[in-house]
Enzyme design. Structure first.
Site, PDB file in Angstrom:
ATOM      1  CB  SER A  68      27.411 -33.153   3.305  1.00 48.85           C
ATOM      2  OG  SER A  68      26.035 -32.886   3.194  1.00 48.85           O
ATOM      3  CG  HIS A 107      29.798 -30.465   0.569  1.00 48.96           C
ATOM      4  ND1 HIS A 107      28.849 -30.043  -0.340  1.00 48.96           N
ATOM      5  CD2 HIS A 107      29.115 -30.772   1.698  1.00 48.96           C
ATOM      6  CE1 HIS A 107      27.656 -30.093   0.210  1.00 48.96           C
ATOM      7  NE2 HIS A 107      27.790 -30.527   1.460  1.00 48.96           N
TER       8      HIS A 107
END
Length: 366
Positions: A249, A309
């Site tokens: 991610s 993230h």
């Protein structure tokens, strides 16, 4: 017949000599790469640095990294590049030697080189830069490798991918208790927990990465992706020092914000730039924001690595600004480029120092 071609050779060389002296900022009768670059920008026809370097090297027959007057004349009259220099040469032609009304100055020959084809237009268009030469294979190969390692764990130890306990997962996952194994800051990207996790990441990174590769070339996009992955683990090590981390991610979010970086640096060359910026900004902000809100305000833990993230998103924006192609560099964008580089290096060094200086924040090594 072109106006310049109608003039006697001696008069043409006098004209070229005036232009040469204007370009030769230090007056040493040689033109270096920086002087040619600055001269082009001062005329309002700035070209990307790699293009200026290409044409400078093309004309540098002596191999001394400078152009003498004869080499400079050969560059101006090169059939593949006359159209590139036409605007600023013509401005000097009209100023120094006004030409008859309706007459052309330096007529451009049909371009034949790849760079020449790109820059034959008065204004660049981002959409015209999409190409499959070289093929955009970096994200495809990374995806295949991630899938292969995921299946290796699943086939050798059934169900291990749901727990992140497979053979490759145990070796590659980011574990704060094993921070001395530095490869884990990068290799956790090859470990995914469950089929949904890997499927979503693979689809998104292909959807976002391949178009970027077609414009900015594979190595730039791969650099953004990998530095986004590292930034994700470093950010997690600072914000969530006791959390294990798996998944790509960080790299995926770096690709998202790399699109934002490309929009910012190619604003004038990109159609619907404001709309694109708004869409990518909303997607990134909503996802990271909702994860942070759930974690700290609702006390809900979805096992989402929000810090990875966020770190990947910041890295993608900063690295994208200085690593991706800028089709037409302006003075303001140069300042933005340096700011992004300095800020990325500073944030990375801070995260590394936190890891090294405060070992008590992390679980003890087994």
């Amino acid at each position: 017949m072109p106006w310049a071609a109608d003039k006697p050779r001696g008069e043409k060389r006098k004209l070229y000599r005036k232009i040469f002296e204007e370009c030769d900022a230090d007056g040493n009768s040689l033109i270096c790469l920086d002087e040619l670059d600055n001269f082009l920008r001062s005329s309002g026809r700035g070209l990307p640095r790699d293009v200026v370097r290409y044409v400078h090297d093309l004309a540098d027959k002596g191999g001394n990294r400078t152009l003498d007057f004869d080499e400079f004349v050969d560059l101006l009259e090169h059939p593949d590049w006359q159209h590139v220099f036409e605007r600023w040469v013509n401005s000097y032609v009209h100023f120094l030697v006004p030409c008859p009304k309706g007459a052309a100055a330096l007529v451009p020959a049909a371009p034949t080189t790849d760079y020449a084809r790109v820059y034959q237009r008065d204004s660049l268009d981002y959409a015209d830069e999409y190409t499959c030469r070289p093929p955009p294979v970096a994200m495809l190969l990374i995806t295949l490798l991630e899938v292969a390692l995921f299946l290796t764990d699943e086939l050798t130890q059934k169900g291990s991918t749901m727990r992140g306990t497979g053979v490759t997962a145990d070796l590659l996952v980011y574990d704060p208790a094993k921070r001395s194994q530095c490869w884990r800051y990068l290799t956790y990207m090859f470990v995914h927990v469950g089929y949904v996790h890997i499927t979503v990441n693979m689809l998104v990174q292909l959807t976002l990465g391949v178009p970027l590769e077609m414009v900015h070339r594979w190595w730039r996009v791969l650099l953004v992706y990998l530095l986004g992955v590292v930034a994700g683990s470093l950010t997690t090590s600072v914000a969530d020092p006791r959390v294990r981390l798996a998944g790509a991610s960080g790299g995926v979010y770096a690709l998202m914000t790399a699109h934002i970086a490309s929009i910012i640096m190619n604003w004038r060359e990109m159609q619907f730039a404001a709309v694109r910026l708004f869409i990518f900004g909303i997607v990134v902000s909503c996802d990271v924001g909702s994860a942070i809100y759930d974690r700290y305000f609702l006390n809900v833990d979805h096992q989402v690595g929000y810090a990875a993230h966020f770190g990947g998103a910041v890295a993608g924006l900063l690295v994208g600004i200085y690593a991706l192609r800028n089709l037409n560099v302006t003075k303001a964008e140069r300042y933005v480029w340096w700011l992004a580089l300095v800020l990325y290096v500073a944030l990375t060094l801070v995260a590394i120092l936190v890891n090294v200086t405060f070992p008590s924040r992390y679980p003890a090594a087994p």
